[in-house]
Design a protein around this motif. Structure first.
Motif, short mmCIF file in Angstrom:
data_model
loop_
_atom_site.label_atom_id
_atom_site.label_comp_id
_atom_site.label_asym_id
_atom_site.label_seq_id
_atom_site.Cartn_x
_atom_site.Cartn_y
_atom_site.Cartn_z
N GLY A 187 -2.26 1.66 -9.70
CA GLY A 187 -1.64 2.08 -8.45
C GLY A 187 -0.46 3.00 -8.68
N LEU A 188 0.25 2.77 -9.76
CA LEU A 188 1.43 3.59 -10.08
C LEU A 188 1.06 4.96 -10.61
CD1 LEU A 188 4.01 1.31 -11.89
CD2 LEU A 188 4.43 2.81 -9.96
N PHE A 189 0.21 4.96 -11.59
CA PHE A 189 -0.03 6.18 -12.34
C PHE A 189 -1.35 6.85 -11.99
CE2 PHE A 189 2.70 3.43 -15.01
CZ PHE A 189 3.86 4.17 -14.88
N LEU A 243 11.35 0.74 -4.84
CA LEU A 243 11.18 1.62 -5.99
C LEU A 243 10.13 2.69 -5.69
CD1 LEU A 243 10.97 -1.14 -8.72
CD2 LEU A 243 12.97 0.25 -8.17
N SER A 244 10.45 3.90 -6.03
CA SER A 244 9.43 4.95 -5.93
C SER A 244 8.62 4.93 -7.22
CB SER A 244 10.09 6.32 -5.75
OG SER A 244 10.74 6.70 -6.94
N PRO A 245 7.38 5.34 -7.17
CA PRO A 245 6.59 5.40 -8.41
C PRO A 245 7.26 6.26 -9.49
CG PRO A 245 5.15 5.60 -6.53
CD PRO A 245 6.56 5.65 -6.00
N ALA A 246 7.99 7.28 -9.09
CA ALA A 246 8.67 8.13 -10.06
C ALA A 246 9.82 7.40 -10.76
CB ALA A 246 9.20 9.40 -9.39
N ALA A 247 10.36 6.36 -10.14
CA ALA A 247 11.47 5.60 -10.73
C ALA A 247 10.99 4.61 -11.78
CB ALA A 247 12.25 4.88 -9.65
N SER A 252 0.82 -1.21 0.00
CA SER A 252 0.00 0.00 0.00
C SER A 252 0.86 1.26 0.00
CB SER A 252 -0.94 0.00 1.20
OG SER A 252 -0.20 -0.21 2.40
N HIS A 253 2.17 1.15 0.27
CA HIS A 253 3.04 2.33 0.35
C HIS A 253 4.18 2.36 -0.67
CE1 HIS A 253 0.92 2.37 4.10
NE2 HIS A 253 1.58 3.40 4.58
N ARG A 254 4.57 1.18 -1.20
CA ARG A 254 5.78 1.15 -2.04
C ARG A 254 5.82 -0.09 -2.92
NH1 ARG A 254 10.09 -0.86 2.47
NH2 ARG A 254 8.61 -2.16 3.56
N PHE A 255 6.83 -0.11 -3.80
CA PHE A 255 7.09 -1.24 -4.68
C PHE A 255 8.47 -1.78 -4.32
CE2 PHE A 255 4.03 1.23 -6.93
CZ PHE A 255 3.22 0.30 -7.54
#
Length: 149
Positions: free
Chosen positions: A137-139, A82-86, A58-61
């Motif tokens: 979830g990412l975008f 991984l951050s969503p921006a990465a 729910s907070h990260r990848f």
């Protein structure tokens, strides 16, 4: 998550998806599958395994590459948050060889140019659902991936 002791959840964090696949037998070509099976038998005899995991919480990848030797002893384990921006893209591949042999892969590409394929053992509709869910979830969009027949 007993098989992934390296993943420690933050307070209030929940696992949304966990993909797991082997890292030594990813080719849909039947001849390469035979070679992969032979290598797999050799690896089972000596207790060697190499697995790749993608865990969406729910907070990260998290991307985990984990090796084992002699059934119990860990080799190298690499865990990357991984951050969503990465993350540049997520998707899937349905690779076919000789018309009837196919393999499914979950794809993730990072903005630094690295890309990963994780062999998926389920069905194509399951893989599409997982890909769509991770993509949303990412975008934060309701973008969906089309199912190619």
């Amino acid at each position: 998550m007993s098989d992934l002791k390296e993943v420690m959840l933050i307070n209030g964090e929940q696992i949304l998806h966990k993909l797991q696949g082997d890292a030594y037998n990813q080719d849909p070509n039947p001849l390469m599958k035979v070679f992969g099976k032979i290598k797999g038998v050799f690896c089972k005899i000596f207790g060697i395994s190499q697995k790749m995991y993608l865990v969406q919480t729910s907070h990260r990848f998290l991307l985990v590459d984990k090796g084992m030797i002699f059934w119990k002893f860990p080799r190298d384990t690499r865990t990357i948050a991984l951050s969503p921006a990465a993350i540049d893209y997520v998707g899937y591949t349905q690779a076919r060889r000789w018309v009837v042999f196919k393999s499914l892969f979950f794809n993730i590409g990072l903005r630094n140019g690295e890309g990963y394929e994780i062999k998926f053992d389920g069905t194509l509709p399951e893989l599409v659902n997982v890909s769509n869910s991770i993509n949303e979830g990412l975008f934060k969009e309701k973008a969906t991936l089309a199912v190619a027949a």
